[in-house]
Scaffold this active site. Structure first.
Site, PDB file in Angstrom:
ATOM      1  N   HIS A  53       0.837  -1.219   0.110  1.00  0.00           N
ATOM      2  CA  HIS A  53      -0.054  -0.195  -0.005  1.00  0.00           C
ATOM      3  C   HIS A  53       0.873   1.299   0.159  1.00  0.00           C
ATOM      4  CE1 HIS A  53      -3.622  -1.808   1.892  1.00  0.00           C
ATOM      5  NE2 HIS A  53      -3.437  -2.746   0.963  1.00  0.00           N
ATOM      6  N   GLU A  55       1.162   3.972   1.997  1.00  0.00           N
ATOM      7  CA  GLU A  55       1.613   4.129   3.226  1.00  0.00           C
ATOM      8  C   GLU A  55       2.626   3.309   3.672  1.00  0.00           C
ATOM      9  OE1 GLU A  55      -3.106   4.531   3.701  1.00  0.00           O
ATOM     10  OE2 GLU A  55      -1.659   3.468   2.455  1.00  0.00           O
ATOM     11  N   CYS A  83      -6.305   1.826   5.871  1.00  0.00           N
ATOM     12  CA  CYS A  83      -6.921   0.793   6.203  1.00  0.00           C
ATOM     13  C   CYS A  83      -6.270   0.377   7.798  1.00  0.00           C
ATOM     14  CB  CYS A  83      -6.674  -0.138   4.964  1.00  0.00           C
ATOM     15  SG  CYS A  83      -4.843  -0.969   5.304  1.00  0.00           S
ATOM     16  N   CYS A  86      -2.335  -0.337   7.557  1.00  0.00           N
ATOM     17  CA  CYS A  86      -1.557   0.907   7.252  1.00  0.00           C
ATOM     18  C   CYS A  86      -1.590   1.826   8.658  1.00  0.00           C
ATOM     19  CB  CYS A  86      -2.066   1.752   6.128  1.00  0.00           C
ATOM     20  SG  CYS A  86      -1.749   0.886   4.490  1.00  0.00           S
TER      21      CYS A  86
END
Length: 154
Positions: A53, A55, A83, A86
């Site tokens: 992801h 992040e 999410c 993260c």
């Protein structure tokens, strides 16, 4: 233009890179002392790695740059609400401030679906929501609309 908007625009540029690569268009930048120290965007499809992801990529780059797992003084700008994975990484990296654009009704963990920042962990991150919210929501909305439209054509 505020500082938050300036850096969110940089995160949006990363999201556009993801979209161009046919990845879910989420972008992020890490800022320390007014300078970007790390940038990234989703690349799960290309790498076939669930951890990639935006992040997570930015946190890893920032840790490497600062040679520390503690990201003291860093502000993380992300186009979409983080999410659970993260947000957990943000808390574990001790990031003092998170700025994000659009809420994520399906996976957001800064209060939309869940709130991992509610104070039960040993670190709490200051969160600023809604910076360039419309632009951040638009890029992800149009990405999924295009995906659904292409799927219907098959």
């Amino acid at each position: 233009m505020t500082t938050e908007e300036k850096f969110m625009k940089k995160a949006l540029l990363e999201a556009k890179k993801a979209k161009d690569e046919d990845e879910v268009p989420i972008g992020a930048v890490a800022v320390l002392d007014g300078k970007i120290i790390a940038r990234g965007h989703n690349n799960r499809e290309r790498t076939q790695n669930a951890l990639n992801h935006a992040e997570m990529i930015v946190i890893q780059k920032a840790c490497k740059k600062l040679q520390s797992w503690r990201l003291d003084g860093v502000t993380l700008y992300v186009t979409i609400e983080p999410c659970p994975m993260c947000m957990g990484a943000i808390l574990n990296a001790r990031i003092p401030k998170l700025v994000y654009g659009a809420d994520d009704k399906k996976a957001g963990c800064c209060g939309t679906l869940y709130d991992l920042n509610e104070g039960k962990f040993n670190h709490v991150t200051e969160i600023e929501k809604g910076v360039l919210k419309e632009e951040c929501a638009e890029i992800i909305r149009t990405y999924f609309e295009d995906k659904r439209r292409k799927k219907k054509c098959l």
